[in-house]
Design an enzyme around this catalytic site. Structure first.
Site, mmCIF file in Angstrom:
data_model
loop_
_atom_site.group_PDB
_atom_site.id
_atom_site.type_symbol
_atom_site.label_atom_id
_atom_site.label_comp_id
_atom_site.label_asym_id
_atom_site.label_seq_id
_atom_site.Cartn_x
_atom_site.Cartn_y
_atom_site.Cartn_z
ATOM 1 N N HIS A 17 0.857 -1.064 -0.100
ATOM 2 C CA HIS A 17 0.072 0.018 -0.104
ATOM 3 C C HIS A 17 1.045 1.159 -0.077
ATOM 4 C CE1 HIS A 17 -3.072 -2.675 2.333
ATOM 5 N NE2 HIS A 17 -3.614 -2.333 1.198
ATOM 6 N N LYS A 41 -18.352 -6.611 7.846
ATOM 7 C CA LYS A 41 -17.072 -7.214 7.918
ATOM 8 C C LYS A 41 -16.288 -7.238 9.133
ATOM 9 C CE LYS A 41 -13.470 -6.832 4.276
ATOM 10 N NZ LYS A 41 -13.013 -5.925 3.240
ATOM 11 N N ARG A 90 -1.889 -5.863 -8.313
ATOM 12 C CA ARG A 90 -0.964 -6.754 -8.012
ATOM 13 C C ARG A 90 -0.935 -8.152 -9.100
ATOM 14 N NH1 ARG A 90 -2.809 -7.874 -2.226
ATOM 15 N NH2 ARG A 90 -4.950 -7.345 -3.327
ATOM 16 N N SER A 128 -2.832 -7.684 3.006
ATOM 17 C CA SER A 128 -3.076 -7.714 4.356
ATOM 18 C C SER A 128 -3.717 -8.943 4.974
ATOM 19 C CB SER A 128 -4.104 -6.505 4.563
ATOM 20 O OG SER A 128 -3.907 -5.393 4.033
HETATM 21 P P1 ADP Z 1 -9.711 -3.774 -0.153
HETATM 22 O O1 ADP Z 1 -10.331 -4.512 1.140
HETATM 23 O O2 ADP Z 1 -10.585 -2.639 -0.679
HETATM 24 O O3 ADP Z 1 -9.130 -4.622 -1.201
HETATM 25 P P2 ADP Z 1 -7.112 -3.460 0.610
HETATM 26 O O4 ADP Z 1 -6.661 -2.587 1.850
HETATM 27 O O5 ADP Z 1 -6.959 -4.917 0.750
HETATM 28 O O6 ADP Z 1 -8.675 -3.000 0.722
HETATM 29 O O7 ADP Z 1 -6.346 -2.885 -0.464
HETATM 30 C C1 ADP Z 1 -6.680 -1.473 -0.800
HETATM 31 C C2 ADP Z 1 -5.944 -1.286 -2.234
HETATM 32 O O8 ADP Z 1 -4.519 -1.629 -2.209
HETATM 33 C C3 ADP Z 1 -6.451 -1.949 -3.322
HETATM 34 O O9 ADP Z 1 -6.439 -1.516 -4.692
HETATM 35 C C4 ADP Z 1 -5.218 -3.459 -3.349
HETATM 36 O O10 ADP Z 1 -5.288 -3.867 -4.881
HETATM 37 C C5 ADP Z 1 -4.125 -2.353 -3.196
HETATM 38 N N1 ADP Z 1 -3.034 -3.658 -2.694
HETATM 39 C C6 ADP Z 1 -3.306 -4.292 -1.749
HETATM 40 N N2 ADP Z 1 -1.860 -4.875 -1.477
HETATM 41 C C7 ADP Z 1 -1.066 -4.357 -2.217
HETATM 42 C C8 ADP Z 1 0.275 -4.674 -2.804
HETATM 43 N N3 ADP Z 1 0.909 -5.501 -2.099
HETATM 44 N N4 ADP Z 1 0.786 -3.843 -3.873
HETATM 45 C C9 ADP Z 1 0.171 -3.058 -4.641
HETATM 46 N N5 ADP Z 1 -1.357 -2.679 -4.071
HETATM 47 C C10 ADP Z 1 -1.793 -3.376 -2.992
#
Ligand code: ADP
Length: 156
Positions: A17, A41, A90, A128
């Site tokens: 992120h 959630k 990703r 995450s």
């Molecule tokens: P959500 O529950 O909306 O998917 P996340 O917190 O998991 O929320 O992710 C938020 C954003 O960050 C999403 O666009 C996700 O694709 C992106 N993201 C998560 N992990 C990575 C990573 N390792 N590299 C790039 N983008 C990421």
């Protein structure tokens, strides 16, 4: 003013992120990292904790703000006057998912552009979900979360 919303759960924020946000700084006047609150959630970390960690990581970045919202992301964008919705990609499956959401959002609110940014290969397997699994298994997540929050995580 070019304002982007970077929405997500950030449960917890990972270096993936952080990479997306830092690389997007030159593109926007302001980036709002927005934690979406979904009452259905279950989260591992509280909204307060997730917010505090993100604030700590970006405390020296004046154009980055942290907030939270309920309901549809595009409604939140409209509410705060953001014309851009930033998401990270990703993999091909991330792309398929984001494409569907972006098309839906565009049909509801054509004024908001979705900007998709690719993660570098070394961060593509970080999520995450994986970080939560490692934490619950009492493993070491220090390679996957920003260094500013590693210590604070260790005491939880
Ligand atoms: P959500 O529950 O909306 O998917 P996340 O917190 O998991 O929320 O992710 C938020 C954003 O960050 C999403 O666009 C996700 O694709 C992106 N993201 C998560 N992990 C990575 C990573 N390792 N590299 C790039 N983008 C990421």
């Amino acid at each position: 003013m070019k304002i982007a919303v970077f929405p997500g759960s950030f449960d917890p924020i990972t270096i993936g992120h952080v990479d997306i946000v830092k690389r997007s700084i030159p593109l926007f006047d302001k980036i709002i990292i927005a934690i979406g609150v979904n009452t259905q959630k279950k989260y591992l970390f509280s909204l307060e904790q997730r917010t505090q960690w993100i604030k700590e990581v970006f405390k020296n970045y004046p154009t980055i703000e942290v907030s939270s919202y309920m309901g549809l992301t595009i409604n939140y964008c409209k509410e705060i006057g953001a014309d851009y919705l930033l998401r990270g990609i990703r993999s091909a499956s991330d792309f398929e998912y984001e494409k569907t959401i972006a098309h839906l959002n565009h049909s509801m609110e054509s004024g908001i552009e979705t900007i998709l940014m690719l993660s570098p290969p070394e961060y593509s397997s970080i999520s995450s979900t994986i970080v939560r699994e490692i934490i619950l298994g009492k493993g070491d997540v220090s390679k996957f979360v920003p260094k500013e929050i590693v210590e604070s995580m260790a005491v939880i």
